[in-house]
Design a protein around this motif. Structure first.
Motif, PDB file in Angstrom:
ATOM      1  N   LYS A  79       0.844  -1.200   0.000  1.00  0.00           N
ATOM      2  CA  LYS A  79       0.000   0.000   0.000  1.00  0.00           C
ATOM      3  C   LYS A  79       0.881   1.252   0.000  1.00  0.00           C
ATOM      4  CE  LYS A  79      -3.681  -0.070   2.511  1.00  0.00           C
ATOM      5  NZ  LYS A  79      -4.633   0.007   3.643  1.00  0.00           N
ATOM      6  N   GLY A  80       0.610   2.154  -0.954  1.00  0.00           N
ATOM      7  CA  GLY A  80       1.369   3.391  -1.064  1.00  0.00           C
ATOM      8  C   GLY A  80       2.601   3.297  -1.948  1.00  0.00           C
ATOM      9  N   LYS A  81       2.946   2.105  -2.366  1.00  0.00           N
ATOM     10  CA  LYS A  81       4.136   1.911  -3.215  1.00  0.00           C
ATOM     11  C   LYS A  81       3.785   2.146  -4.678  1.00  0.00           C
ATOM     12  CE  LYS A  81       6.982  -0.479  -0.186  1.00  0.00           C
ATOM     13  NZ  LYS A  81       6.775   0.232   1.042  1.00  0.00           N
ATOM     14  N   THR A  82       4.816   2.349  -5.469  1.00  0.00           N
ATOM     15  CA  THR A  82       4.607   2.358  -6.916  1.00  0.00           C
ATOM     16  C   THR A  82       4.429   0.918  -7.360  1.00  0.00           C
ATOM     17  OG1 THR A  82       6.941   2.110  -7.504  1.00  0.00           O
ATOM     18  CG2 THR A  82       6.116   4.383  -7.197  1.00  0.00           C
ATOM     19  N   TRP A  83       3.884   0.733  -8.552  1.00  0.00           N
ATOM     20  CA  TRP A  83       3.761  -0.620  -9.093  1.00  0.00           C
ATOM     21  C   TRP A  83       5.138  -1.255  -9.246  1.00  0.00           C
ATOM     22  CZ3 TRP A  83      -0.415  -3.392  -8.930  1.00  0.00           C
ATOM     23  CH2 TRP A  83      -1.665  -2.779  -8.959  1.00  0.00           C
ATOM     24  N   ALA A  84       6.111  -0.465  -9.670  1.00  0.00           N
ATOM     25  CA  ALA A  84       7.468  -1.009  -9.844  1.00  0.00           C
ATOM     26  C   ALA A  84       8.012  -1.524  -8.515  1.00  0.00           C
ATOM     27  CB  ALA A  84       8.395   0.059 -10.426  1.00  0.00           C
ATOM     28  N   GLU A  85       7.819  -0.758  -7.448  1.00  0.00           N
ATOM     29  CA  GLU A  85       8.277  -1.195  -6.127  1.00  0.00           C
ATOM     30  C   GLU A  85       7.530  -2.456  -5.677  1.00  0.00           C
ATOM     31  OE1 GLU A  85       9.406   3.161  -4.168  1.00  0.00           O
ATOM     32  OE2 GLU A  85       7.317   2.475  -4.152  1.00  0.00           O
ATOM     33  N   ALA A  86       6.219  -2.468  -5.888  1.00  0.00           N
ATOM     34  CA  ALA A  86       5.407  -3.620  -5.480  1.00  0.00           C
ATOM     35  C   ALA A  86       5.815  -4.880  -6.233  1.00  0.00           C
ATOM     36  CB  ALA A  86       3.928  -3.317  -5.700  1.00  0.00           C
ATOM     37  N   LEU A  87       6.079  -4.745  -7.519  1.00  0.00           N
ATOM     38  CA  LEU A  87       6.464  -5.912  -8.310  1.00  0.00           C
ATOM     39  C   LEU A  87       7.874  -6.388  -7.971  1.00  0.00           C
ATOM     40  CD1 LEU A  87       4.765  -4.986 -11.687  1.00  0.00           C
ATOM     41  CD2 LEU A  87       4.043  -6.725 -10.029  1.00  0.00           C
ATOM     42  N   GLU A  88       8.720  -5.481  -7.549  1.00  0.00           N
ATOM     43  CA  GLU A  88      10.048  -5.894  -7.071  1.00  0.00           C
ATOM     44  C   GLU A  88       9.907  -6.693  -5.772  1.00  0.00           C
ATOM     45  OE1 GLU A  88      14.045  -6.576  -6.887  1.00  0.00           O
ATOM     46  OE2 GLU A  88      12.936  -5.746  -8.573  1.00  0.00           O
ATOM     47  N   LEU A  89       9.020  -6.266  -4.893  1.00  0.00           N
ATOM     48  CA  LEU A  89       8.751  -7.012  -3.658  1.00  0.00           C
ATOM     49  C   LEU A  89       8.152  -8.381  -3.979  1.00  0.00           C
ATOM     50  CD1 LEU A  89       7.378  -4.083  -1.490  1.00  0.00           C
ATOM     51  CD2 LEU A  89       9.491  -5.371  -1.071  1.00  0.00           C
ATOM     52  N   LYS A  90       7.269  -8.425  -4.989  1.00  0.00           N
ATOM     53  CA  LYS A  90       6.698  -9.707  -5.427  1.00  0.00           C
ATOM     54  C   LYS A  90       7.794 -10.650  -5.860  1.00  0.00           C
ATOM     55  CE  LYS A  90       5.882 -10.370  -9.505  1.00  0.00           C
ATOM     56  NZ  LYS A  90       6.364 -11.333 -10.438  1.00  0.00           N
ATOM     57  N   SER A  91       8.754 -10.139  -6.594  1.00  0.00           N
ATOM     58  CA  SER A  91       9.873 -10.957  -7.065  1.00  0.00           C
ATOM     59  C   SER A  91      10.682 -11.506  -5.886  1.00  0.00           C
ATOM     60  CB  SER A  91      10.750 -10.119  -7.993  1.00  0.00           C
ATOM     61  OG  SER A  91      11.849 -10.858  -8.426  1.00  0.00           O
TER      62      SER A  91
END
Length: 149
Positions: A79-91
């Motif tokens: 929550k509050g992250k960019t999509w790029a940041e969120a997808l990096e966390l997903k990885s």
């Protein structure tokens, strides 16, 4: 059972019994459904986004403690992250769950799920919400802007 195992078990049960960010999100402009037919887990992820940032997100669903705790922990984290940041966390999360790589500090309490990689039948449970997040990124048109998506 070690003290760390007990702590991890407590985190998972707490998020399963009282999930964070659970329920409808009236302002959502992206909605995706995910399911794990082998276990019966289901999730609906609702995201409010401007296309670049995840302004808010909530989920609804049912399933095992691992799938629901993972969804709760994931929504807190992205929550509050960019999509790029969120997808990096997903990885990073998927690397921990699928490959058994040690948890990284950025994943916070999601480290509680690190032992799932030893339970092949539960990997899909733990990654269900994260797969829904990736679908939501595609739906929001954010994947082409995100590294390692």
């Amino acid at each position: 059972m070690s003290l760390l195992d007990e702590l991890y078990k407590e985190i998972i049960l707490r998020h399963y019994k009282s999930p964070h960010n659970y329920g409808p999100l009236e302002t959502a402009n992206v909605r995706v459904m995910g399911d794990n037919p082998s276990c019966g887990d289901q999730i609906e992820l609702q995201v409010e986004t401007d296309g670049e940032h995840i302004a808010n997100l909530r989920f609804r669903g049912q399933g095992c403690a691992i799938s629901q705790a993972s969804a709760s922990l994931m929504t807190d984290l992205v929550k509050g992250k960019t999509w790029a940041e969120a997808l990096e966390l997903k990885s990073k999360f998927k690397s921990m769950i699928v490959d058994g790589t040690p948890p990284v500090p950025e994943l916070g309490d999601l480290a509680a799920l690190s032992g799932v990689h030893k339970l092949a039948a539960r990997v899909k449970c733990a990654t269900l919400a994260w797969n829904a997040l990736e679908q939501a990124a595609h739906q929001a048109g954010a994947v082409s802007r995100a590294p390692n998506a």
